[in-house]
Design an enzyme around this catalytic site. Structure first.
Site, PDB file in Angstrom:
ATOM      1  N   HIS A 195       0.826  -1.224   0.000  1.00  0.00           N
ATOM      2  CA  HIS A 195       0.000   0.000   0.000  1.00  0.00           C
ATOM      3  C   HIS A 195       0.850   1.259   0.000  1.00  0.00           C
ATOM      4  CE1 HIS A 195      -3.511  -2.429   1.910  1.00  0.00           C
ATOM      5  NE2 HIS A 195      -3.391  -2.662   0.618  1.00  0.00           N
ATOM      6  N   CYS A 201       3.689  16.945 -12.286  1.00  0.00           N
ATOM      7  CA  CYS A 201       4.918  16.561 -13.012  1.00  0.00           C
ATOM      8  C   CYS A 201       5.439  15.192 -12.607  1.00  0.00           C
ATOM      9  CB  CYS A 201       6.005  17.612 -12.748  1.00  0.00           C
ATOM     10  SG  CYS A 201       6.678  17.557 -11.070  1.00  0.00           S
ATOM     11  N   CYS A 212       7.490  22.137  -9.405  1.00  0.00           N
ATOM     12  CA  CYS A 212       6.589  22.845 -10.343  1.00  0.00           C
ATOM     13  C   CYS A 212       5.407  23.509  -9.648  1.00  0.00           C
ATOM     14  CB  CYS A 212       6.068  21.839 -11.386  1.00  0.00           C
ATOM     15  SG  CYS A 212       4.777  20.777 -10.741  1.00  0.00           S
TER      16      CYS A 212
HETATM   17  N1  APR Z   1      -1.302  -7.880  17.700  1.00  0.00           N
HETATM   18  C1  APR Z   1      -1.806  -8.555  16.629  1.00  0.00           C
HETATM   19  N2  APR Z   1      -2.966  -8.214  16.018  1.00  0.00           N
HETATM   20  C2  APR Z   1      -3.648  -7.173  16.535  1.00  0.00           C
HETATM   21  C3  APR Z   1      -3.193  -6.430  17.654  1.00  0.00           C
HETATM   22  C4  APR Z   1      -1.962  -6.830  18.237  1.00  0.00           C
HETATM   23  N3  APR Z   1      -1.453  -6.188  19.314  1.00  0.00           N
HETATM   24  N4  APR Z   1      -4.121  -5.451  17.921  1.00  0.00           N
HETATM   25  C5  APR Z   1      -5.091  -5.584  16.988  1.00  0.00           C
HETATM   26  N5  APR Z   1      -4.817  -6.615  16.169  1.00  0.00           N
HETATM   27  C6  APR Z   1      -5.579  -7.102  15.014  1.00  0.00           C
HETATM   28  C7  APR Z   1      -7.066  -6.859  15.047  1.00  0.00           C
HETATM   29  O1  APR Z   1      -7.717  -7.936  15.708  1.00  0.00           O
HETATM   30  C8  APR Z   1      -7.392  -6.837  13.545  1.00  0.00           C
HETATM   31  O2  APR Z   1      -7.642  -8.151  13.077  1.00  0.00           O
HETATM   32  O3  APR Z   1      -5.096  -6.367  13.907  1.00  0.00           O
HETATM   33  C9  APR Z   1      -6.099  -6.320  12.906  1.00  0.00           C
HETATM   34  C10 APR Z   1      -6.199  -4.901  12.381  1.00  0.00           C
HETATM   35  O4  APR Z   1      -7.098  -4.931  11.314  1.00  0.00           O
HETATM   36  P1  APR Z   1      -7.313  -3.633  10.425  1.00  0.00           P
HETATM   37  O5  APR Z   1      -7.412  -2.450  11.278  1.00  0.00           O
HETATM   38  O6  APR Z   1      -8.423  -3.959   9.443  1.00  0.00           O
HETATM   39  O7  APR Z   1      -5.949  -3.464   9.631  1.00  0.00           O
HETATM   40  P2  APR Z   1      -5.507  -4.192   8.311  1.00  0.00           P
HETATM   41  O8  APR Z   1      -5.950  -5.617   8.310  1.00  0.00           O
HETATM   42  O9  APR Z   1      -4.062  -3.943   8.147  1.00  0.00           O
HETATM   43  O10 APR Z   1      -6.299  -3.375   7.166  1.00  0.00           O
HETATM   44  C11 APR Z   1      -5.928  -3.655   5.844  1.00  0.00           C
HETATM   45  O11 APR Z   1      -7.241  -1.811   5.011  1.00  0.00           O
HETATM   46  O12 APR Z   1      -8.004   0.346   4.937  1.00  0.00           O
HETATM   47  C12 APR Z   1      -7.051  -0.507   4.503  1.00  0.00           C
HETATM   48  O13 APR Z   1      -5.023   0.370   3.795  1.00  0.00           O
HETATM   49  C13 APR Z   1      -5.710  -0.030   4.946  1.00  0.00           C
HETATM   50  O14 APR Z   1      -3.742  -1.407   5.082  1.00  0.00           O
HETATM   51  C14 APR Z   1      -5.068  -1.271   5.558  1.00  0.00           C
HETATM   52  C15 APR Z   1      -5.956  -2.391   5.043  1.00  0.00           C
END
Ligand code: APR
Length: 253
Positions: free
Chosen positions: A122, A133, A156
């Site tokens: 991402h 540009c 630019c």
């Molecule tokens: N350790 C491991 N996992 C964790 C922790 C932790 N300490 N705290 C939270 N989580 C988990 C949550 O349970 C959840 O499943 O991390 C996950 C976060 O999920 P999202 O917020 O949806 O993030 P992500 O999966 O990276 O989202 C994917 O969506 O909007 C787009 O570009 C954005 O890169 C992002 C993509």
């Protein structure tokens, strides 16, 4: 907290690893996740507006609105430091002949921690590209903290955009090709998916491919996801607690 004995035994014979991370790996660095408890998209008042602000359509129509959200994400990134999860992933890379990290995170913490073979699918919230540009640039932390409105190109004076993938945009072709080669064709012995709700097919597919070929598959997440029933070990816990346990077993093997 302990790893399952059969996982510890299996980790001793691993020579290649693919790690796939999401926002949960940066949660212990103090960076809010997008979804789930406390996630920025799940905020009652602002959640939907945030998603809309991070779309390509809004960048075209009202770049200042996109930049208000992106500059806040960038500030959180520059104010954060890598945590034990990031460091464990660096240890994995140093311990094995073949390593690849596919991250959805745009906070740059994996590279800051020392990870080298990184597919940041991402992009990176500090990188910029000029809409006029195409000049590429990168904010310093001080420039991020000074951001007040839509930044302009030094070459630019055109409007800059974050060099990160917004909703409604295609993923960079060269990163998709690397993902295919390193995770779908040459499937690692071990695939670890940590800290992600695993909603995107390009995140789910490498895990399913590894599982389908009988490779070791591990999920690290305090919550279950759609991948939990497909991986061999779905470990309920924090990345900062569990990834160091896994990395230490691999490093000592
Ligand atoms: N350790 C491991 N996992 C964790 C922790 C932790 N300490 N705290 C939270 N989580 C988990 C949550 O349970 C959840 O499943 O991390 C996950 C976060 O999920 P999202 O917020 O949806 O993030 P992500 O999966 O990276 O989202 C994917 O969506 O909007 C787009 O570009 C954005 O890169 C992002 C993509």
């Amino acid at each position: 907290m302990r790893l399952p004995d059969d996982l510890v035994d299996a980790l001793g014979n691993v020579s290649s690893v693919g790690v796939i991370t999401g926002a949960g790996v940066s949660a212990e660095s103090g960076i809010q996740t997008y979804r789930g408890q406390g996630g920025i998209y799940d905020d009652e008042a602002e959640g939907d507006a945030t998603v809309e602000a991070l779309s390509a359509a809004t960048l075209r129509a009202d770049p200042g609105r996109t930049w208000r959200v992106v500059s806040e994400l960038a500030r959180r990134a520059v104010d954060a430091a890598p945590n034990a999860a990031h460091e464990a992933i660096v240890l994995l890379e140093q311990s094995l002949p073949r390593f690849v990290l596919l991250t959805q995170n745009v906070d740059g913490l994996h590279r800051l921690a020392g990870s080298r073979n990184v597919i940041d699918i991402h992009g990176d919230v500090l990188d910029t590209r000029c809409l006029a540009c195409d000049e590429r640039g990168r904010f310093t932390p001080a420039e991020v903290r000074a951001l007040r409105n839509t930044p302009r190109c030094q070459a630019c004076d055109g409007i800059l955009r974050p060099d990160a993938v917004l909703f409604g945009e295609m993923l960079p072709e060269e990163k998709i090709l690397r993902l295919h080669h390193e995770l779908l064709e040459d499937v690692p012995d071990l695939v670890i998916v940590a800290g992600t709700t695993a909603i995107f097919p390009y995140i789910v597919q490498p895990v399913l491919e590894a599982a389908g070929r009988g490779r070791l598959t591990v999920e690290v997440n305090p919550e279950p996801t759609q991948l939990s029933e497909h991986v061999r070990w779905s470990l309920r816990g924090k990345a900062g607690d569990l990834l160091p346990l896994i990395a230490n077993v691999v490093a000592e093997a």
